[in-house]
Design an enzyme around this catalytic site. Sequence first.
Site, PDB file in Angstrom:
ATOM      1  CG  HIS A 197      -1.841  -1.184   0.666  1.00  0.00           C
ATOM      2  ND1 HIS A 197      -1.526  -2.119   0.928  1.00  0.00           N
ATOM      3  CD2 HIS A 197      -3.213  -0.895   0.309  1.00  0.00           C
ATOM      4  CE1 HIS A 197      -3.431  -3.104   0.551  1.00  0.00           C
ATOM      5  NE2 HIS A 197      -3.684  -2.108   0.026  1.00  0.00           N
ATOM      6  CB  CYS A 513     -10.451  -1.084  -8.204  1.00  0.00           C
ATOM      7  SG  CYS A 513     -11.698  -2.187  -7.256  1.00  0.00           S
TER       8      CYS A 513
END
Length: 583
Positions: A197, A513
């Site tokens: 992330h 996504c």
Amino acid sequence: MAEERQFTGLGVSPGIAIGPVYIRETGGLEVPEMSIRKADVGAEKERLQKAVSLAQRQVRRLQSRTKSMPGRASEELGFLLEAYQQMLKDSRLVRGAAGRIKDERVNAEAAVQREMSEITATFQAMDDTYIAARLEDIREVGNRIIRNLTRKPLPAFSTAAKGSIIMTDQLTPADMAQVDPSLIAGAASELGGAEGHAAIMARALALPMVLGVHGILQGTSPGDTVIIDGSAGRVVINPTGKTLAAYQRRRESHNRETRRLSSLRSQPAMSRDGTGYVLQANVDLPMEMPMVAQAGAEGIGLLRSEFMFMNRTEPPGEDEQYGVFRDIVQAMKGKPVTIRSLDVGADKPAEAVTSDFGDTAASALGLRGIRLALMQTDILETQFRAMLRAAADGPVRILLPMVSTPSEVMKARDLLKKSATRLKRRKIKVPDPLPPLGAMIEVPGAALAADALAQASDFFAIGSNDLTMYTLATDRANEHVAHLFDPLHPAVLRLIQFSTGAALRARIPISICGEMAGDPRYTALLLGLGLRELSMSPAAIPRVKQRIREMDAVAAAARANLIMDQTDAGRIAILLDDFNALA
Ligand code: PEP
Ligand code: MG
């Protein structure tokens, strides 16, 4: 003059940054020091008191958790935590720090740090083993207070000079949530993988970044000039004049290309043979919203709400979350916004949510995403209420992360209905029907059982990052296995193809996504597999749009068919790259 040193790592966020090094020490606490005015002494003392009270609450929480431990462990820890409580109540550390704020006119964290140093020096001079052991306790308590103080009001890296390049051992998503792009120009770290992330957030902020570069910290001093080439995965420390000039030219040409692509903003995402596609944005932080507008996104396909839960000890309340969602929904002016419920766990820890479960509970295979949310339904319901309120300002869809069974969607739907009822009781208008409730397809089992999951879900969103990670048992944030993280592995592609087919059969919308959606290399394959909606970091939209506009949809479908007959990832890559080279 220092010698030029070059390093190679994983280029995870493209672009070139040149600037002075800002080193963040391993595991160390950043303790900013600043002078304060006499008039601010009272406020600063209050900040200290709040941090101490928070530490008392944190230790109390730990105390209640130790009660369930087996006999001796509980007793041992109990004594230790009680000693911490005493220190937090009234001790030389707390009193001394408050005194320093007043006498030395420094900020609270510097005052605690100075007091700790002085106590340490006195204790060390006593040369007594019992006292030496107490020093550890004092440091633990002092550092906890400093962490509480620095957590929010003074964001990490805020003391960096403008245009700095962060160099550190590891960057967490919580760190990235505090990066101010007007201050920080780029980053490099020793650890980390391309799909973690921290990397995703760097791409979202268009911050050139290289991860997994071994040895960059050794022999590097704050202020050294460094070049980050996030496209090629190179880091150059103390470049020669010649190297610097070459990279300055490349930086200029990269920026020119970015400006050229931005002219596609108002053009449709339509293939040469007339098929239209929807390109939406992934948003991690509200500060990315100007980039969403600039990229011409047709909506937000993934709003990662978990970042609101980081760098704090208590979860945000309904009003705070509603404020953030409402601003985003309003900024999209009628374009759809897909808000995902919090996906805490794995490489996105958030103490505010996980502290009740211990450190290991929220591992990648543990209480992550919807699993954690269903254990803490009050947090999920608060989120749902905030989302439902924001849905009054524009079209909202609600997405659940890490779903592995239809029952998780059903339970969440019950909670959504309950949240709506509570709002109605408060006379707050709720959309009727309720916003669509969808599931992320990112657990291989969810993909394989997608037909059943489609019966419980209003839409699907494929999370190819986790889908690849879990299918190939390859940690997305670990640089050692980055070479194995391959979304072109036939197993991953089959799961994407199968989920797309299941959505089509159930007549529910499906989008993708994961980071794959934002890489133009994969565009023809994904669209060839039947996907029509792609959501990606805003900075990626122009390049993907350009790829679509030069592509032939019929030919892409034929190539995808050919690719799906293959069993080898290497052969798939060749077939895909050849196709991309043709158009
Ligand atoms: C994914 O896993 O692909 C995804 C989009 O979710 P996240 O990256 O937030 O885990
Ligand atoms: Mg995911």
